[in-house]
Design a protein around this motif. Sequence first.
Motif, PDB file in Angstrom:
ATOM      1  N   GLY A  16       0.811  -1.211   0.000  1.00 26.21           N
ATOM      2  CA  GLY A  16       0.000   0.000   0.000  1.00 26.21           C
ATOM      3  C   GLY A  16       0.843   1.258   0.000  1.00 26.21           C
ATOM      4  N   SER A  17       0.149   2.401   0.112  1.00 29.74           N
ATOM      5  CA  SER A  17       0.800   3.709   0.055  1.00 29.74           C
ATOM      6  C   SER A  17       0.359   4.587   1.207  1.00 29.74           C
ATOM      7  N   LEU A  18       1.239   5.483   1.586  1.00 29.37           N
ATOM      8  CA  LEU A  18       0.933   6.540   2.543  1.00 29.37           C
ATOM      9  C   LEU A  18       1.661   7.801   2.098  1.00 29.37           C
ATOM     10  N   ARG A  19       1.083   8.930   2.459  1.00 26.59           N
ATOM     11  CA  ARG A  19       1.745  10.209   2.197  1.00 26.59           C
ATOM     12  C   ARG A  19       1.920  10.940   3.516  1.00 26.59           C
ATOM     13  N   LEU A  20       3.152  11.155   3.891  1.00 24.74           N
ATOM     14  CA  LEU A  20       3.462  11.917   5.088  1.00 24.74           C
ATOM     15  C   LEU A  20       3.643  13.377   4.721  1.00 24.74           C
ATOM     16  N   SER A  21       3.235  14.234   5.629  1.00 21.54           N
ATOM     17  CA  SER A  21       3.407  15.657   5.412  1.00 21.54           C
ATOM     18  C   SER A  21       4.055  16.273   6.632  1.00 21.54           C
ATOM     19  N   CYS A  22       4.880  17.264   6.401  1.00 22.57           N
ATOM     20  CA  CYS A  22       5.541  17.980   7.482  1.00 22.57           C
ATOM     21  C   CYS A  22       5.282  19.466   7.267  1.00 22.57           C
ATOM     22  N   ASP A  62      19.100   3.808  -0.086  1.00 26.33           N
ATOM     23  CA  ASP A  62      18.989   2.816  -1.155  1.00 26.33           C
ATOM     24  C   ASP A  62      17.712   1.981  -1.078  1.00 26.33           C
ATOM     25  N   SER A  63      17.298   1.617   0.115  1.00 30.37           N
ATOM     26  CA  SER A  63      16.167   0.699   0.235  1.00 30.37           C
ATOM     27  C   SER A  63      14.834   1.340  -0.149  1.00 30.37           C
ATOM     28  N   VAL A  64      14.785   2.664  -0.263  1.00 30.91           N
ATOM     29  CA  VAL A  64      13.524   3.325  -0.608  1.00 30.91           C
ATOM     30  C   VAL A  64      13.540   3.923  -1.999  1.00 30.91           C
ATOM     31  N   LYS A  65      14.657   3.858  -2.686  1.00 35.70           N
ATOM     32  CA  LYS A  65      14.737   4.413  -4.037  1.00 35.70           C
ATOM     33  C   LYS A  65      13.720   3.743  -4.948  1.00 35.70           C
ATOM     34  N   GLY A  66      13.019   4.565  -5.701  1.00 34.11           N
ATOM     35  CA  GLY A  66      12.006   4.042  -6.597  1.00 34.11           C
ATOM     36  C   GLY A  66      10.660   3.814  -5.936  1.00 34.11           C
ATOM     37  N   ARG A  67      10.603   3.880  -4.616  1.00 40.84           N
ATOM     38  CA  ARG A  67       9.339   3.683  -3.893  1.00 40.84           C
ATOM     39  C   ARG A  67       8.879   4.959  -3.179  1.00 40.84           C
ATOM     40  N   PHE A  68       9.822   5.718  -2.667  1.00 38.72           N
ATOM     41  CA  PHE A  68       9.504   6.934  -1.920  1.00 38.72           C
ATOM     42  C   PHE A  68       9.893   8.162  -2.741  1.00 38.72           C
ATOM     43  N   THR A  69       9.141   9.234  -2.555  1.00 39.36           N
ATOM     44  CA  THR A  69       9.441  10.497  -3.220  1.00 39.36           C
ATOM     45  C   THR A  69       9.277  11.643  -2.227  1.00 39.36           C
ATOM     46  N   ILE A  70      10.324  12.445  -2.118  1.00 38.92           N
ATOM     47  CA  ILE A  70      10.258  13.627  -1.262  1.00 38.92           C
ATOM     48  C   ILE A  70       9.958  14.839  -2.131  1.00 38.92           C
ATOM     49  N   SER A  71       9.108  15.710  -1.627  1.00 38.57           N
ATOM     50  CA  SER A  71       8.794  16.933  -2.364  1.00 38.57           C
ATOM     51  C   SER A  71       8.521  18.043  -1.357  1.00 38.57           C
ATOM     52  N   ARG A  72       8.750  19.273  -1.780  1.00 42.35           N
ATOM     53  CA  ARG A  72       8.520  20.388  -0.876  1.00 42.35           C
ATOM     54  C   ARG A  72       7.826  21.517  -1.606  1.00 42.35           C
ATOM     55  N   ASP A  73       7.093  22.295  -0.845  1.00 41.00           N
ATOM     56  CA  ASP A  73       6.403  23.462  -1.369  1.00 41.00           C
ATOM     57  C   ASP A  73       6.773  24.626  -0.469  1.00 41.00           C
ATOM     58  N   LYS A  76       4.040  26.979   0.754  1.00 40.82           N
ATOM     59  CA  LYS A  76       3.174  26.466   1.822  1.00 40.82           C
ATOM     60  C   LYS A  76       3.963  26.014   3.048  1.00 40.82           C
ATOM     61  N   ASN A  77       5.272  26.074   2.981  1.00 41.95           N
ATOM     62  CA  ASN A  77       6.132  25.615   4.082  1.00 41.95           C
ATOM     63  C   ASN A  77       5.861  24.158   4.444  1.00 41.95           C
ATOM     64  N   THR A  78       5.816  23.324   3.423  1.00 38.43           N
ATOM     65  CA  THR A  78       5.576  21.909   3.670  1.00 38.43           C
ATOM     66  C   THR A  78       6.592  21.054   2.920  1.00 38.43           C
ATOM     67  N   VAL A  79       6.844  19.896   3.472  1.00 35.72           N
ATOM     68  CA  VAL A  79       7.641  18.884   2.785  1.00 35.72           C
ATOM     69  C   VAL A  79       6.929  17.553   2.973  1.00 35.72           C
ATOM     70  N   ASP A  80       6.721  16.855   1.893  1.00 31.93           N
ATOM     71  CA  ASP A  80       5.968  15.604   1.907  1.00 31.93           C
ATOM     72  C   ASP A  80       6.874  14.415   1.577  1.00 31.93           C
ATOM     73  N   LEU A  81       6.420  13.254   2.003  1.00 24.96           N
ATOM     74  CA  LEU A  81       7.079  12.009   1.644  1.00 24.96           C
ATOM     75  C   LEU A  81       6.016  11.052   1.149  1.00 24.96           C
ATOM     76  N   GLN A  82       5.993  10.830  -0.146  1.00 23.81           N
ATOM     77  CA  GLN A  82       5.068   9.859  -0.744  1.00 23.81           C
ATOM     78  C   GLN A  82       5.725   8.489  -0.679  1.00 23.81           C
ATOM     79  N   MET A  83       5.036   7.558  -0.048  1.00 18.95           N
ATOM     80  CA  MET A  83       5.597   6.225   0.143  1.00 18.95           C
ATOM     81  C   MET A  83       4.702   5.207  -0.544  1.00 18.95           C
ATOM     82  N   ASN A  84       5.246   4.551  -1.537  1.00 14.03           N
ATOM     83  CA  ASN A  84       4.514   3.532  -2.294  1.00 14.03           C
ATOM     84  C   ASN A  84       5.157   2.165  -2.091  1.00 14.03           C
TER      85      ASN A  84
END
Length: 123
Positions: A16-22, A62-73, A76-84
């Motif tokens: 599954g997937s989750l999206r974390l936000s900071c 290395d273990s999250v490459k291709g599955r996780f994506t970090i992005s920031r805005d 909005k002062n946010t940084v997210d971590l999309q985890m697939n």
Amino acid sequence: QVQLVESGGGLVQAGGSLRLSCAASGRTFRSYNMGWFRQAPGKEREFVAGSSWNGGSTYYEDSVKGRFTISRDNAKNTVDLQMNSLKPEDTAVYYCAAGPYGSWSRADLYTYWGQGTQVTVSS
């Protein structure tokens, strides 16, 4: 001063997937590298992903490459971590952190930390 608050953790099945936000407070957010770290029970805190001040450079464990994506805005002062494609071994408390340029995977160089959010992946 930067205050960081994570959200988005929870329980998910393997695959599954989750999206974390900071969410960050403070006018200087855009001047910091941002990182996501995690800590599983009985283990040391480990680096997961990092982003330069403008998101132009990213870096992954290395273990999250291709599955996780970090992005920031920065607007909005946010940084997210999309985890697939989550795996049981991704189970941990996830922390976001802010640090100076070059912090990347070095937890000791990060200045500000959030309180963490629990991610649990069931098999």
